[in-house]
Scaffold this motif. Structure first.
Motif, PDB file in Angstrom:
ATOM      1  N   VAL A  61       0.845  -1.200   0.000  1.00 41.24           N
ATOM      2  CA  VAL A  61       0.000   0.000   0.000  1.00 41.24           C
ATOM      3  C   VAL A  61       0.881   1.251   0.000  1.00 41.24           C
ATOM      4  N   ARG A  62       1.920   1.238   0.809  1.00 41.13           N
ATOM      5  CA  ARG A  62       2.824   2.393   0.885  1.00 41.13           C
ATOM      6  C   ARG A  62       3.427   2.682  -0.502  1.00 41.13           C
ATOM      7  N   HIS A  63       3.863   1.622  -1.144  1.00 40.23           N
ATOM      8  CA  HIS A  63       4.463   1.747  -2.459  1.00 40.23           C
ATOM      9  C   HIS A  63       3.451   2.283  -3.475  1.00 40.23           C
ATOM     10  N   ALA A  64       2.236   1.740  -3.399  1.00 40.33           N
ATOM     11  CA  ALA A  64       1.192   2.164  -4.350  1.00 40.33           C
ATOM     12  C   ALA A  64       0.825   3.632  -4.141  1.00 40.33           C
ATOM     13  N   LEU A  65       0.764   4.071  -2.873  1.00 41.62           N
ATOM     14  CA  LEU A  65       0.465   5.483  -2.612  1.00 41.62           C
ATOM     15  C   LEU A  65       1.550   6.377  -3.203  1.00 41.62           C
ATOM     16  N   GLY A  66       2.798   5.943  -3.069  1.00 40.86           N
ATOM     17  CA  GLY A  66       3.893   6.700  -3.667  1.00 40.86           C
ATOM     18  C   GLY A  66       3.764   6.778  -5.180  1.00 40.86           C
ATOM     19  N   SER A  67       3.413   5.658  -5.791  1.00 36.33           N
ATOM     20  CA  SER A  67       3.250   5.620  -7.250  1.00 36.33           C
ATOM     21  C   SER A  67       2.125   6.536  -7.710  1.00 36.33           C
ATOM     22  N   LEU A  68       1.113   6.702  -6.860  1.00 37.30           N
ATOM     23  CA  LEU A  68      -0.018   7.558  -7.219  1.00 37.30           C
ATOM     24  C   LEU A  68       0.281   9.038  -6.978  1.00 37.30           C
ATOM     25  N   GLY A  69       1.469   9.331  -6.475  1.00 39.52           N
ATOM     26  CA  GLY A  69       1.857  10.725  -6.310  1.00 39.52           C
ATOM     27  C   GLY A  69       1.639  11.285  -4.912  1.00 39.52           C
ATOM     28  N   PHE A  70       1.223  10.438  -3.971  1.00 42.98           N
ATOM     29  CA  PHE A  70       1.071  10.913  -2.599  1.00 42.98           C
ATOM     30  C   PHE A  70       2.441  10.901  -1.937  1.00 42.98           C
ATOM     31  N   GLU A  71       2.868  12.070  -1.485  1.00 48.09           N
ATOM     32  CA  GLU A  71       4.198  12.150  -0.889  1.00 48.09           C
ATOM     33  C   GLU A  71       4.118  12.162   0.633  1.00 48.09           C
ATOM     34  N   GLY A  72       5.209  11.822   1.245  1.00 46.07           N
ATOM     35  CA  GLY A  72       5.273  11.905   2.699  1.00 46.07           C
ATOM     36  C   GLY A  72       4.624  10.750   3.425  1.00 46.07           C
ATOM     37  N   VAL A  73       4.394   9.653   2.711  1.00 45.42           N
ATOM     38  CA  VAL A  73       3.857   8.467   3.382  1.00 45.42           C
ATOM     39  C   VAL A  73       5.047   7.632   3.849  1.00 45.42           C
ATOM     40  N   ASN A  74       5.319   7.695   5.146  1.00 44.50           N
ATOM     41  CA  ASN A  74       6.525   7.061   5.672  1.00 44.50           C
ATOM     42  C   ASN A  74       6.336   5.596   6.034  1.00 44.50           C
ATOM     43  N   GLY A  75       5.126   5.246   6.338  1.00 47.12           N
ATOM     44  CA  GLY A  75       4.894   3.857   6.708  1.00 47.12           C
ATOM     45  C   GLY A  75       3.418   3.543   6.697  1.00 47.12           C
ATOM     46  N   VAL A  76       3.107   2.301   6.400  1.00 46.71           N
ATOM     47  CA  VAL A  76       1.720   1.850   6.392  1.00 46.71           C
ATOM     48  C   VAL A  76       1.677   0.475   7.048  1.00 46.71           C
TER      49      VAL A  76
END
Lengths: 76, 76
Positions: A21-36
């Motif tokens: 999920v963390r990786h997918a959020l990054g791919s979608l352009g959401f920044e600053g997601v440090n951990g899920v």
């Protein structure tokens, strides 16, 4: 009565689903997601008078794998 | 900052996983379990300053299937 049980992987246990999920959020352009971390929530509709001890027994026997998961009971 | 997202199937959407848990609890001798719904909880470790709108966008785009699931955001 209603109760809600939250089941999460214990700290230190690898959570590949959360990592995906963390990786997918990054791919979608959401920044600053440090951990899920991903867990389960189980809503129980119980007979009135069910005690928290009985709910804990349900968690120990079925709802959580206590080797790798912790649980938290919330009565509503 | 930390946020927790609860994702549950909407009312009226069949929940076979919850139904299986209900059945299993009955088989284990737990009485009075009238209904079980199972959902997901996603704990996010986010950069400070992330707004609730941004978290809602994550839910809409990835974390929840809003056709059949509802979500609730809790910031910690």
């Amino acid at each position: 009565m209603k109760a809600r049980v939250h089941v999460m992987l214990k700290d230190g246990v690898l959570d590949p689903q959360g990592e995906a999920v963390r990786h997918a959020l990054g791919s979608l352009g959401f920044e600053g997601v440090n951990g899920v971390r991903q867990g389960k929530v189980i809503e129980l509709d119980l007979a009135d008078g069910t005690t928290e001890d009985q709910i804990a027994a349900m968690c120990e026997k079925l709802l959580a794998n206590t080797v790798i998961e912790s649980y938290r009971i919330e009565t509503l």
